[in-house]
Scaffold this active site. Sequence first.
Site, PDB file in Angstrom:
ATOM      1  N   ASP A  78      70.703 -14.347  28.073  1.00 60.93           N
ATOM      2  CA  ASP A  78      71.519 -13.919  29.629  1.00 60.93           C
ATOM      3  C   ASP A  78      73.239 -13.021  28.923  1.00 60.93           C
ATOM      4  O   ASP A  78      73.236 -13.692  27.957  1.00 60.93           O
ATOM      5  CB  ASP A  78      72.350 -15.599  29.717  1.00 60.93           C
ATOM      6  N   HIS A 229      71.192 -16.153  24.069  1.00 58.86           N
ATOM      7  CA  HIS A 229      72.570 -15.203  24.618  1.00 58.86           C
ATOM      8  C   HIS A 229      72.198 -13.393  24.142  1.00 58.86           C
ATOM      9  O   HIS A 229      72.417 -13.717  22.840  1.00 58.86           O
ATOM     10  CB  HIS A 229      73.398 -15.466  25.390  1.00 58.86           C
TER      11      HIS A 229
HETATM   12 NI    NI Z   1      75.862 -16.925  31.442  1.00 61.03          NI
END
Ligand code: NI
Length: 280
Positions: A78, A229
Amino acid sequence: MKKTIRIISVLLVSAMLMTACGQEEIQPESTAAEPETTRAAESIAEVTVPDIHPTETEPTQPTYSETDLDKLIAITFDDGPSTNRPSSTERILDTLEKYGAKATFFVQGINLTWPDFKDRNTAIVKREAELGMQIGNHSYDHPNFDKMGSSEINEQLDKAADLIEEASGVRPHIVRTPYGAQKQNTLDAIDYPVILWNIDTLDWDTKDAQKTYNEIMNKVKGGSIILMHDLYQATADAVEMVVPALIERGYKLVTIDELFEAYGQPLVSHQYYYKAERQD
Ligand code: NI
């Protein structure tokens, strides 16, 4: 009758959990509160999945055996592409390419606009597509959809989708809501499937490659959706360790679309998914 009772009890538990989650303060991406969110997702998925299954008329080609399904997983990243140097997103792509692994990147539109990173990050998103990675929509600049109206939510998604399509040539058709927002009004507003996760590495918090690696290796199983991430070098370090280790253990790393297609599970707009499940 038995099934009805089960569904009602699941709904009750879900309602209780959703209420509890609704009272949580909004925090970055994943927090200690996440397990509750995940449990709520699990309970609701049990009810919604059987309802939508009959809409699938012909099963897709059974290219994976029952045993294969136990070894299919989706890694997701992400918030990228990153704005660090060297690019942790590029480092992750290098590793995925080296091992022939696929992943899904939920991109933030704004990271394709910064003057210092626009050209580089546009090229990175293009490379993601060229390598067969899936690109999902993670909004323009990461607001909490649960506090927004439908038109604002869609402005965020459209703006990000335009930037992603311009960069990669592909318009994203799956969404990951910032902070995993999943209130009913939010889902109602989003005309795409919302992809959540069932393994939360907390990489953004620990920034510790070994902890991220351990979290994945301890919890992984077929159908898992793993949350990381691509903003951090520690995550890129973890990917260098975990991708070969997963492959060594027999796992095949696929995109979200590939995972759900293999499981024969249709992805439906306005619904959310935290893992792929066998369709009986
Ligand atoms: Ni996010």
